[in-house]
Design a protein around this motif. Structure first.
Motif, PDB file in Angstrom:
ATOM      1  N   VAL A  76      49.146 142.599  23.093  1.00 50.82           N
ATOM      2  CA  VAL A  76      47.947 140.978  23.927  1.00 50.82           C
ATOM      3  C   VAL A  76      48.802 140.504  25.660  1.00 50.82           C
ATOM      4  O   VAL A  76      48.040 140.420  26.172  1.00 50.82           O
ATOM      5  N   ALA A  77      50.287 140.671  25.566  1.00 44.64           N
ATOM      6  CA  ALA A  77      50.787 139.975  26.988  1.00 44.64           C
ATOM      7  C   ALA A  77      50.194 141.101  27.229  1.00 44.64           C
ATOM      8  O   ALA A  77      50.292 140.347  29.169  1.00 44.64           O
ATOM      9  N   GLU A  78      50.364 142.164  27.588  1.00 42.42           N
ATOM     10  CA  GLU A  78      49.258 142.652  28.745  1.00 42.42           C
ATOM     11  C   GLU A  78      48.459 143.099  29.356  1.00 42.42           C
ATOM     12  O   GLU A  78      47.787 143.393  30.448  1.00 42.42           O
ATOM     13  N   ASN A  79      47.575 142.477  28.289  1.00 43.16           N
ATOM     14  CA  ASN A  79      45.728 142.117  28.126  1.00 43.16           C
ATOM     15  C   ASN A  79      45.356 141.272  27.963  1.00 43.16           C
ATOM     16  O   ASN A  79      44.094 141.239  28.192  1.00 43.16           O
ATOM     17  N   TYR A  80      45.699 140.317  28.324  1.00 43.70           N
ATOM     18  CA  TYR A  80      44.915 139.412  27.529  1.00 43.70           C
ATOM     19  C   TYR A  80      44.016 138.593  28.813  1.00 43.70           C
ATOM     20  O   TYR A  80      42.924 137.885  28.164  1.00 43.70           O
ATOM     21  N   ASP A  81      44.375 138.722  30.007  1.00 45.91           N
ATOM     22  CA  ASP A  81      43.331 138.942  30.925  1.00 45.91           C
ATOM     23  C   ASP A  81      42.520 139.726  31.766  1.00 45.91           C
ATOM     24  O   ASP A  81      40.918 139.156  31.846  1.00 45.91           O
TER      25      ASP A  81
ATOM     26  N   ARG B  46      40.052 145.840  18.821  1.00 39.11           N
ATOM     27  CA  ARG B  46      40.527 147.010  19.917  1.00 39.11           C
ATOM     28  C   ARG B  46      42.011 147.341  19.645  1.00 39.11           C
ATOM     29  O   ARG B  46      42.574 147.877  19.684  1.00 39.11           O
ATOM     30  N   ILE B  47      42.309 145.823  19.339  1.00 41.13           N
ATOM     31  CA  ILE B  47      44.037 146.092  19.353  1.00 41.13           C
ATOM     32  C   ILE B  47      44.476 146.927  17.737  1.00 41.13           C
ATOM     33  O   ILE B  47      45.276 147.505  17.230  1.00 41.13           O
TER      34      ILE B  47
ATOM     35  N   GLN C 137      44.146 133.220  22.266  1.00 42.05           N
ATOM     36  CA  GLN C 137      43.685 132.222  22.887  1.00 42.05           C
ATOM     37  C   GLN C 137      45.227 131.666  23.826  1.00 42.05           C
ATOM     38  O   GLN C 137      44.877 131.169  24.500  1.00 42.05           O
ATOM     39  N   GLU C 138      46.111 131.464  22.850  1.00 41.75           N
ATOM     40  CA  GLU C 138      47.215 131.156  23.162  1.00 41.75           C
ATOM     41  C   GLU C 138      47.799 131.064  24.058  1.00 41.75           C
ATOM     42  O   GLU C 138      48.573 130.722  25.189  1.00 41.75           O
ATOM     43  N   ILE C 139      48.139 132.378  24.159  1.00 40.76           N
ATOM     44  CA  ILE C 139      48.696 133.332  25.500  1.00 40.76           C
ATOM     45  C   ILE C 139      47.187 132.754  26.727  1.00 40.76           C
ATOM     46  O   ILE C 139      48.938 132.367  27.745  1.00 40.76           O
TER      47      ILE C 139
ATOM     48  N   LYS D 143      39.606 127.237  38.825  1.00 43.38           N
ATOM     49  CA  LYS D 143      38.354 128.038  38.276  1.00 43.38           C
ATOM     50  C   LYS D 143      38.969 129.091  38.651  1.00 43.38           C
ATOM     51  O   LYS D 143      39.113 130.156  37.727  1.00 43.38           O
ATOM     52  N   GLU D 144      39.536 129.896  38.997  1.00 48.47           N
ATOM     53  CA  GLU D 144      40.594 130.386  39.359  1.00 48.47           C
ATOM     54  C   GLU D 144      41.624 130.614  38.670  1.00 48.47           C
ATOM     55  O   GLU D 144      41.960 131.562  38.055  1.00 48.47           O
ATOM     56  N   ILE D 145      42.479 129.818  38.429  1.00 44.59           N
ATOM     57  CA  ILE D 145      43.039 129.639  36.623  1.00 44.59           C
ATOM     58  C   ILE D 145      42.216 130.719  35.647  1.00 44.59           C
ATOM     59  O   ILE D 145      43.114 131.136  34.906  1.00 44.59           O
ATOM     60  N   ALA D 146      40.796 129.878  35.928  1.00 44.03           N
ATOM     61  CA  ALA D 146      40.634 130.185  34.497  1.00 44.03           C
ATOM     62  C   ALA D 146      40.125 131.754  34.882  1.00 44.03           C
ATOM     63  O   ALA D 146      40.615 132.524  33.301  1.00 44.03           O
ATOM     64  N   PHE D 147      40.077 131.758  35.706  1.00 42.63           N
ATOM     65  CA  PHE D 147      39.867 133.247  35.347  1.00 42.63           C
ATOM     66  C   PHE D 147      40.981 134.752  35.410  1.00 42.63           C
ATOM     67  O   PHE D 147      41.032 135.483  34.736  1.00 42.63           O
ATOM     68  N   VAL D 148      42.010 133.889  36.807  1.00 47.63           N
ATOM     69  CA  VAL D 148      42.842 134.746  35.947  1.00 47.63           C
ATOM     70  C   VAL D 148      43.538 134.718  34.763  1.00 47.63           C
ATOM     71  O   VAL D 148      44.138 136.126  34.211  1.00 47.63           O
ATOM     72  N   ALA D 149      42.951 133.620  33.541  1.00 49.40           N
ATOM     73  CA  ALA D 149      44.057 134.029  32.706  1.00 49.40           C
ATOM     74  C   ALA D 149      42.770 134.071  31.790  1.00 49.40           C
ATOM     75  O   ALA D 149      43.398 134.370  30.382  1.00 49.40           O
ATOM     76  N   GLY D 150      41.979 135.062  32.204  1.00 49.63           N
ATOM     77  CA  GLY D 150      41.224 135.396  30.860  1.00 49.63           C
ATOM     78  C   GLY D 150      40.313 134.595  30.396  1.00 49.63           C
ATOM     79  O   GLY D 150      39.266 135.303  29.374  1.00 49.63           O
ATOM     80  N   PHE D 151      39.696 133.586  31.242  1.00 50.99           N
ATOM     81  CA  PHE D 151      38.635 132.662  30.308  1.00 50.99           C
ATOM     82  C   PHE D 151      36.787 133.044  31.301  1.00 50.99           C
ATOM     83  O   PHE D 151      37.141 133.986  32.146  1.00 50.99           O
ATOM     84  N   ASN D 152      36.274 132.798  30.467  1.00 51.91           N
ATOM     85  CA  ASN D 152      34.611 133.685  30.874  1.00 51.91           C
ATOM     86  C   ASN D 152      34.379 132.742  32.458  1.00 51.91           C
ATOM     87  O   ASN D 152      34.000 133.511  33.245  1.00 51.91           O
ATOM     88  N   ASN D 153      34.693 131.250  31.812  1.00 48.64           N
ATOM     89  CA  ASN D 153      34.145 130.364  32.936  1.00 48.64           C
ATOM     90  C   ASN D 153      34.967 129.370  32.631  1.00 48.64           C
ATOM     91  O   ASN D 153      35.930 128.685  32.141  1.00 48.64           O
ATOM     92  N   ALA D 154      35.141 128.454  33.882  1.00 46.46           N
ATOM     93  CA  ALA D 154      35.938 126.975  34.136  1.00 46.46           C
ATOM     94  C   ALA D 154      35.254 126.082  33.047  1.00 46.46           C
ATOM     95  O   ALA D 154      35.950 124.900  32.617  1.00 46.46           O
ATOM     96  N   GLU D 155      34.130 125.775  33.045  1.00 48.42           N
ATOM     97  CA  GLU D 155      33.998 124.640  32.348  1.00 48.42           C
ATOM     98  C   GLU D 155      34.142 125.098  30.231  1.00 48.42           C
ATOM     99  O   GLU D 155      34.798 124.345  29.914  1.00 48.42           O
ATOM    100  N   TYR D 156      34.560 126.292  30.277  1.00 52.57           N
ATOM    101  CA  TYR D 156      34.599 126.862  28.623  1.00 52.57           C
ATOM    102  C   TYR D 156      36.404 126.456  28.684  1.00 52.57           C
ATOM    103  O   TYR D 156      36.960 126.172  27.251  1.00 52.57           O
TER     104      TYR D 156
END
Length: 300
Positions: free
Chosen positions: A202-207, A214-215, A243-245, A262-275
């Protein structure tokens, strides 16, 4: 002064009204060695805590006892007779009838600390400590012995603030006891290793959109078994842990970078900034913008 009022191994402690507001106050702490075939409790046992092993007793406080060596038995109104051995720890609850004693053939060496307070009441009310789970499988731990010895020293010296120091020791003892007992509940170290491997994945692939399924596949467990064991071990379902990570990583970036939301949302692995913003506020109580203002001091 009669024998039952004298003791070299137990300290009566007092607490002021201010001490009580700390959350935990300590009434007694001690250590004693009970030799084979000797009377228990010893004749010098303080009257306030005196009891007969053929009748048991009820206390008005919590007590946490630890058996350094020897064997014995514990039981209570809510707990069937349990054999105790070296490294056993057991918790006594206020208002609960209980009984315990060492085996005559072995005796035992015991530490104890007695306390009251709203912090402990909260732990019990939240299910961390339960009447039906009074005995902890701790094992012989030098850390626990050192904490009891430190408590005895602090009680002997009674320097200013000693109740607060003792309260800190009790919190530490409770945390260590809870953690060791929970860890030892996983007898299969192979399972523990797989869960730890899952956390690394999870730590290596959360994004990267990694899924719990799969895990589970990568660590060689069925998904249903993995989900059950993972939550038991971490307190989170796999999906909530991922999600917590993500949220923790985004909090770090909001505080320490100037990246757009929106950049942070992408880097953190979220689909979009609104979500991302919706989930972030649900988890933290802040919108991402408000959290950034607060942690970067721009709210002042």
């Amino acid at each position: 002064m009669n024998d039952c009022q004298k003791t070299n191994n137990l300290k009566y402690l007092v607490a002021s009204e201010q001490d009580i507001t700390w959350g935990i106050t300590i009434n007694t702490v001690g250590h004693q060695i009970v030799k084979k075939h000797s009377v228990y409790p010893p004749q010098n046992h303080p009257c306030r805590y005196l009891f007969a092993t053929d009748k048991g007793r009820i206390l008005e406080e919590y007590q946490l006892l630890y058996i350094k060596q020897g064997r014995g038995t514990f039981f209570s109104k809510n707990y069937a007779p349990k054999e105790l051995g070296t490294g056993s720890m057991f918790l006594l609850f206020p208002g609960q009838w209980h009984n315990y004693y060492p085996h005559p053939a072995t005796g035992w060496e015991e530490y104890w600390i007695g306390f009251t307070g709203v912090d402990m009441d909260k732990y019990v009310n939240n299910g961390f400590f339960q009447y039906s789970k009074s005995v902890f499988n701790i094992g012989l731990q030098s850390e626990i012995i050192a904490l009891y010895e430190q408590a005895i020293q602090v009680a002997n010296e009674q320097n200013p603030g000693y109740q607060q120091m003792l309260g800190g020791i009790v919190h530490h003892l409770l945390g260590v006891a809870y953690s060791y007992n929970k860890q030892l509940g996983f007898d299969d170290m192979q399972v523990v290793n797989k869960i730890n491997k899952a956390k690394i994945l999870v730590a290596e692939n959360y994004d990267k959109g990694i899924s719990p399924e799969r895990i589970a596949s990568q660590i060689g467990m069925s998904y249903s078994w993995f989900r059950r064991i993972f939550k038991q071990y971490t307190g989170f379902s796999p999906i909530n842990y991922i999600q917590e990570i993500k949220i923790r990583k985004s909090m770090e970036m909001l505080t320490n970078t100037s990246l757009q939301i929106k950049e942070i949302a992408f880097v953190a692995g979220f689909n979009n900034a609104e979500y991302f913003s919706t989930i972030f506020k649900k988890k933290t109580g802040y919108t991402p913008d408000r959290y950034r203002e607060f942690t970067q001091g721009r709210h002042l």
